[in-house]
Design a protein around this motif. Structure first.
Motif, PDB file in Angstrom:
ATOM      1  N   LEU A 114      14.331  -4.357   0.808  1.00  0.00           N
ATOM      2  CA  LEU A 114      13.245  -4.352  -0.187  1.00  0.00           C
ATOM      3  C   LEU A 114      13.824  -4.451  -1.604  1.00  0.00           C
ATOM      4  O   LEU A 114      13.306  -5.176  -2.459  1.00  0.00           O
ATOM      5  CB  LEU A 114      12.412  -3.071  -0.039  1.00  0.00           C
ATOM      6  CG  LEU A 114      11.167  -2.975  -0.904  1.00  0.00           C
ATOM      7  CD1 LEU A 114      10.122  -3.988  -0.445  1.00  0.00           C
ATOM      8  CD2 LEU A 114      10.558  -1.569  -0.838  1.00  0.00           C
ATOM      9  N   ARG A 115      14.912  -3.745  -1.846  1.00  0.00           N
ATOM     10  CA  ARG A 115      15.536  -3.776  -3.173  1.00  0.00           C
ATOM     11  C   ARG A 115      16.060  -5.178  -3.489  1.00  0.00           C
ATOM     12  O   ARG A 115      15.915  -5.661  -4.605  1.00  0.00           O
ATOM     13  CB  ARG A 115      16.708  -2.791  -3.227  1.00  0.00           C
ATOM     14  CG  ARG A 115      16.273  -1.352  -3.038  1.00  0.00           C
ATOM     15  CD  ARG A 115      17.452  -0.429  -3.196  1.00  0.00           C
ATOM     16  NE  ARG A 115      17.875  -0.369  -4.568  1.00  0.00           N
ATOM     17  CZ  ARG A 115      19.100  -0.043  -4.978  1.00  0.00           C
ATOM     18  NH1 ARG A 115      20.031   0.223  -4.100  1.00  0.00           N
ATOM     19  NH2 ARG A 115      19.398  -0.001  -6.254  1.00  0.00           N
ATOM     20  N   TRP A 132       8.945   3.562  -5.260  1.00  0.00           N
ATOM     21  CA  TRP A 132       8.192   2.350  -4.922  1.00  0.00           C
ATOM     22  C   TRP A 132       8.195   1.397  -6.121  1.00  0.00           C
ATOM     23  O   TRP A 132       8.238   0.181  -5.952  1.00  0.00           O
ATOM     24  CB  TRP A 132       6.748   2.672  -4.550  1.00  0.00           C
ATOM     25  CG  TRP A 132       6.530   3.302  -3.208  1.00  0.00           C
ATOM     26  CD1 TRP A 132       6.032   4.551  -2.967  1.00  0.00           C
ATOM     27  CD2 TRP A 132       6.745   2.721  -1.910  1.00  0.00           C
ATOM     28  NE1 TRP A 132       5.939   4.779  -1.612  1.00  0.00           N
ATOM     29  CE2 TRP A 132       6.358   3.666  -0.945  1.00  0.00           C
ATOM     30  CE3 TRP A 132       7.225   1.490  -1.471  1.00  0.00           C
ATOM     31  CZ2 TRP A 132       6.437   3.431   0.432  1.00  0.00           C
ATOM     32  CZ3 TRP A 132       7.307   1.246  -0.099  1.00  0.00           C
ATOM     33  CH2 TRP A 132       6.918   2.205   0.835  1.00  0.00           C
ATOM     34  N   ASN A 133       8.160   1.981  -7.340  1.00  0.00           N
ATOM     35  CA  ASN A 133       8.170   1.139  -8.539  1.00  0.00           C
ATOM     36  C   ASN A 133       9.576   0.720  -8.941  1.00  0.00           C
ATOM     37  O   ASN A 133       9.845  -0.450  -9.168  1.00  0.00           O
ATOM     38  CB  ASN A 133       7.557   1.896  -9.725  1.00  0.00           C
ATOM     39  CG  ASN A 133       6.047   1.897  -9.655  1.00  0.00           C
ATOM     40  OD1 ASN A 133       5.462   1.037  -8.993  1.00  0.00           O
ATOM     41  ND2 ASN A 133       5.434   2.857 -10.313  1.00  0.00           N
ATOM     42  N   SER A 134      10.467   1.708  -9.012  1.00  0.00           N
ATOM     43  CA  SER A 134      11.805   1.421  -9.560  1.00  0.00           C
ATOM     44  C   SER A 134      12.675   0.650  -8.576  1.00  0.00           C
ATOM     45  O   SER A 134      13.622  -0.023  -8.971  1.00  0.00           O
ATOM     46  CB  SER A 134      12.507   2.725  -9.923  1.00  0.00           C
ATOM     47  OG  SER A 134      12.881   3.417  -8.747  1.00  0.00           O
ATOM     48  N   ALA A 141       6.734   8.240   2.689  1.00  0.00           N
ATOM     49  CA  ALA A 141       5.923   7.528   1.691  1.00  0.00           C
ATOM     50  C   ALA A 141       5.652   8.433   0.491  1.00  0.00           C
ATOM     51  O   ALA A 141       5.724   7.992  -0.670  1.00  0.00           O
ATOM     52  CB  ALA A 141       4.617   7.056   2.319  1.00  0.00           C
ATOM     53  N   GLY A 142       5.367   9.706   0.745  1.00  0.00           N
ATOM     54  CA  GLY A 142       5.082  10.666  -0.335  1.00  0.00           C
ATOM     55  C   GLY A 142       6.304  10.918  -1.203  1.00  0.00           C
ATOM     56  O   GLY A 142       6.209  10.949  -2.445  1.00  0.00           O
ATOM     57  N   ARG A 174       0.826  -1.213   0.000  1.00  0.00           N
ATOM     58  CA  ARG A 174       0.000   0.000   0.000  1.00  0.00           C
ATOM     59  C   ARG A 174       0.862   1.266   0.000  1.00  0.00           C
ATOM     60  O   ARG A 174       0.413   2.347   0.341  1.00  0.00           O
ATOM     61  CB  ARG A 174      -0.992  -0.002   1.153  1.00  0.00           C
ATOM     62  CG  ARG A 174      -0.421  -0.291   2.507  1.00  0.00           C
ATOM     63  CD  ARG A 174      -1.529  -0.493   3.543  1.00  0.00           C
ATOM     64  NE  ARG A 174      -1.008  -1.023   4.770  1.00  0.00           N
ATOM     65  CZ  ARG A 174      -0.584  -0.300   5.806  1.00  0.00           C
ATOM     66  NH1 ARG A 174      -0.649   1.014   5.740  1.00  0.00           N
ATOM     67  NH2 ARG A 174      -0.107  -0.869   6.882  1.00  0.00           N
ATOM     68  N   ARG A 175       2.127   1.085  -0.355  1.00  0.00           N
ATOM     69  CA  ARG A 175       3.065   2.211  -0.471  1.00  0.00           C
ATOM     70  C   ARG A 175       3.054   3.088   0.773  1.00  0.00           C
ATOM     71  O   ARG A 175       2.905   4.319   0.691  1.00  0.00           O
ATOM     72  CB  ARG A 175       2.740   3.042  -1.705  1.00  0.00           C
ATOM     73  CG  ARG A 175       2.841   2.235  -2.969  1.00  0.00           C
ATOM     74  CD  ARG A 175       2.568   3.054  -4.177  1.00  0.00           C
ATOM     75  NE  ARG A 175       2.870   2.271  -5.368  1.00  0.00           N
ATOM     76  CZ  ARG A 175       3.216   2.788  -6.530  1.00  0.00           C
ATOM     77  NH1 ARG A 175       3.311   4.080  -6.671  1.00  0.00           N
ATOM     78  NH2 ARG A 175       3.478   2.014  -7.546  1.00  0.00           N
ATOM     79  N   ALA A 176       3.167   2.444   1.907  1.00  0.00           N
ATOM     80  CA  ALA A 176       3.121   3.166   3.175  1.00  0.00           C
ATOM     81  C   ALA A 176       4.320   2.789   4.040  1.00  0.00           C
ATOM     82  O   ALA A 176       4.985   1.772   3.797  1.00  0.00           O
ATOM     83  CB  ALA A 176       1.825   2.841   3.901  1.00  0.00           C
TER      84      ALA A 176
END
Ligand SMILES: Cc1cc2nc3c(=O)[nH]c(=O)nc-3n(C[C@H](O)[C@H](O)[C@H](O)COP(=O)(O)OP(=O)(O)OC[C@H]3O[C@@H](n4cnc5c(N)ncnc54)[C@H](O)[C@@H]3O)c2cc1C
Length: 290
Positions: free
Chosen positions: A286-287, A232-234, A223-224, A198-200
């Protein structure tokens, strides 16, 4: 002193209703210290150690329901993948003996601002399940559970049944500063959780305010910024300046005091450093997972 020893959850709730003067005791690692130092002399102890329901944990719909009587040792052994932040914090609690006896329910019951379970519970978005014989069960978000120094939202006839924690959807970290490596009350502590689904971002601050608390503004900021930069995408590298700015916002969310364990200024400084490092480690994890 009466020693009340129910054998089921229903009996425990009934005893709690009948004997409001009885102090619940789970692992006893806080209660027994209070009794030994004569800080409390209750009319009765309500031993929860024989209530099997409290020692269970289960998973449902992406949540872990952790019985209030599950020990830190069992969290470390069985839940390190689902609840990595809480497992990391559990590894830093006391000594092997304390981790065998001590429970998250007891940490919540004591509600010390320095309790190590609180920051990861806040970062993960946990919910406390309380129950009374008269009114049944209710759910209290961890953010509303801590009401003051060593005070919580439980009513006098309630017990903590469990804590519900979302299973991790991304990396989590926990950091603690103490005057030595083990058997130490935190001078300051910090937990963070990345929720890429949820990109948080979740946070929890310990030992640096009257209650454990989130750094909500820091969470939204990070998050922003991650969103705005497309990270979040890359899953690109986390800019050092962003991690640093996040750390400063976390420190600003604290309201620390000077005490024997550390000064307010040191607590703020250490929080900024821990938050910067923790979020960088979590982002790197995460990466790697991408
Ligand atoms: C040597 C030592 C080292 C320690 N190190 C740490 C540390 O590093 N980090 C840390 O966070 N803590 C530490 N502690 C404190 C303690 O171990 C923790 O707070 C632990 O989580 C308490 O759990 P317990 O099951 O022993 O609680 P107990 O002592 O049994 O209970 C604690 C409080 O919770 C209440 N309670 C317990 N269960 C329930 C329930 N189901 N419903 C309602 N109320 C309940 C009790 O009435 C009491 O007020 C340490 C303690 C000692 C003695």
């Amino acid at each position: 002193m009466d020693f009340l020893q129910p054998r089921s959850w229903a009996d425990a709730l009934a005893v709690r209703a009948e004997r409001p003067d009885a102090v619940p005791i789970a692992g006893g690692t806080d209660v027994m210290v209070d009794l030994n130092f004569d800080r409390r002399r209750p009319g009765a102890l309500l031993d929860l150690g024989r209530v099997p329901e409290l020692r269970e944990w289960s998973t449902e719909d992406g949540w872990v329901r952790l019985g209030a009587g599950v020990s830190y040792a069992r969290i470390i052994d069985g839940l390190a993948t689902r609840l990595p932040g809480l497992a990391m914090a559990s590894r830093t609690v006391g000594s092997p003996q304390i981790r065998m006896r001590g429970t998250v329910g007891g940490n919540l019951g004591s509600a010390s601002p320095a309790g190590d379970a609180h920051p990861p519970l806040l970062a993960a978005g946990a919910v406390v399940e309380a129950e009374s014989a008269a009114r049944g069960a209710r759910r209290i978000p961890a953010t509303e559970f801590y009401t003051g120094v060593k005070r919580n939202a439980l009513e006098p006839d309630e017990l903590i049944a469990a804590v519900l924690v979302p299973a991790a959807s991304g990396p989590q970290q926990f950091c603690k500063v103490g005057t030595r490596n083990a058997m130490v009350i935190a001078v300051s502590a910090f937990a963070c959780a990345l929720h890429p689904d949820r990109r948080a971002v979740g946070t929890g601050i310990g030992s640096a305010a009257p209650t454990p608390r989130r750094a909500a503004e820091a969470e939204e900021f990070l998050a922003g910024e991650l969103d705005a930069a497309g990270l979040w995408n890359s899953r690109g590298e986390l800019p050092e300046s962003l991690a640093r700015a996040f750390g400063e916002r976390v420190a600003a969310a604290a309201s620390p005091i000077d005490d024997v364990r550390g000064s307010a200024a040191y607590r703020r400084h250490s929080l900024a450093v821990m938050a910067r490092r923790a979020v960088t480690w979590a982002w790197n994890d995460l990466r790697k997972a991408a």
